[in-house]
Design an enzyme around this catalytic site. Structure first.
Site, PDB file in Angstrom:
ATOM      1  N   ASN A  44       0.670  -1.132  -0.063  1.00  0.00           N
ATOM      2  CA  ASN A  44       0.046  -0.065  -0.125  1.00  0.00           C
ATOM      3  C   ASN A  44       0.788   1.275  -0.243  1.00  0.00           C
ATOM      4  O   ASN A  44       1.719   1.452   0.984  1.00  0.00           O
ATOM      5  CB  ASN A  44      -0.981   0.173   1.370  1.00  0.00           C
ATOM      6  CG  ASN A  44      -2.041   1.026   1.188  1.00  0.00           C
ATOM      7  OD1 ASN A  44      -1.455   2.216   1.141  1.00  0.00           O
ATOM      8  ND2 ASN A  44      -3.303   0.825   1.422  1.00  0.00           N
ATOM      9  N   HIS A  55      -3.448   0.763  -3.486  1.00  0.00           N
ATOM     10  CA  HIS A  55      -3.358  -0.408  -2.386  1.00  0.00           C
ATOM     11  C   HIS A  55      -2.242  -1.517  -2.650  1.00  0.00           C
ATOM     12  O   HIS A  55      -1.813  -1.498  -3.725  1.00  0.00           O
ATOM     13  CB  HIS A  55      -4.729  -1.182  -2.490  1.00  0.00           C
ATOM     14  CG  HIS A  55      -5.876  -0.263  -1.959  1.00  0.00           C
ATOM     15  ND1 HIS A  55      -7.002  -0.552  -1.323  1.00  0.00           N
ATOM     16  CD2 HIS A  55      -5.958   1.275  -1.667  1.00  0.00           C
ATOM     17  CE1 HIS A  55      -7.924   0.303  -0.949  1.00  0.00           C
ATOM     18  NE2 HIS A  55      -7.065   1.504  -1.000  1.00  0.00           N
ATOM     19  N   SER A  80      -7.271  -8.634   4.145  1.00  0.00           N
ATOM     20  CA  SER A  80      -8.268  -9.304   3.298  1.00  0.00           C
ATOM     21  C   SER A  80      -8.642  -8.160   2.195  1.00  0.00           C
ATOM     22  O   SER A  80      -8.534  -6.891   2.924  1.00  0.00           O
ATOM     23  CB  SER A  80      -9.695  -9.511   4.310  1.00  0.00           C
ATOM     24  OG  SER A  80     -10.706  -9.980   3.430  1.00  0.00           O
ATOM     25  N   ASP A 145      -8.013   5.141   4.691  1.00  0.00           N
ATOM     26  CA  ASP A 145      -7.517   4.099   3.886  1.00  0.00           C
ATOM     27  C   ASP A 145      -8.844   3.284   3.460  1.00  0.00           C
ATOM     28  O   ASP A 145      -9.061   2.798   2.377  1.00  0.00           O
ATOM     29  CB  ASP A 145      -6.656   3.236   4.474  1.00  0.00           C
ATOM     30  CG  ASP A 145      -6.079   2.267   3.490  1.00  0.00           C
ATOM     31  OD1 ASP A 145      -5.120   2.878   2.594  1.00  0.00           O
ATOM     32  OD2 ASP A 145      -6.378   1.139   3.358  1.00  0.00           O
TER      33      ASP A 145
END
Length: 149
Positions: A44, A55, A80, A145
């Site tokens: 990221n 990302h 995830s 984020d």
């Protein structure tokens, strides 16, 4: 079930996440592999580059360059995947995703599995600890984020 190859690439994803953390960014790392061959790795870089879509998964895919196919690859990620990254996984027909952890952020595993992607969650203690530390130390950056107010 995790293989030795899975563990190796998850460790690289963790190392990428840690490097991002040490740069002042969000600690999320990713690896694209074809079998036991590393294709690319990334992290990221939203903060470092000022790029809202940088990302970890997107960085690894960008660094992989054009591929004729992704149907024989596995994407490894320290966290995830968000919906943007999950959508990209489906768009590129990546058949397998190995997620280091989904304790701190339950992403889109169901979205992926419903579309035929094999999803494995490793519950990696190092990745959980790093992301937990980041969320505690920089809650405003974490909220940014994941696009939460």
């Amino acid at each position: 079930m995790l293989t030795d190859t899975d563990r190796k690439f998850l460790r690289i994803a963790y190392d990428e996440a840690l490097a991002g953390f040490n740069e002042g960014g969000c600690p999320i790392g990713s690896v694209l592999a074809r079998g036991d061959v590393l294709v690319s790795q990334g992290r990221n870089q939203r903060v470092q580059r000022g790029d809202p879509i940088a990302h970890g998964e997107m960085d690894a895919l960008r660094k992989a360059g054009r591929q004729k196919t992704y149907r024989d690859t596995t994407l490894y990620t320290s966290l995830s995947p968000c919906m943007m990254c999950a959508g990209t996984i489906v768009q590129f027909a990546i058949p397998r995703v190995v997620i280091a952890e989904n304790t701190t952020f339950g992403g889109n595993e169901a979205f992926l599995t419903e579309r035929g992607v094999e999803v494995i969650v490793a519950d990696d203690a190092d990745c959980i600890a790093l992301m937990t530390r980041f969320i505690q130390e920089k809650p405003e950056l974490w909220a940014e984020d994941i696009a939460e107010d």
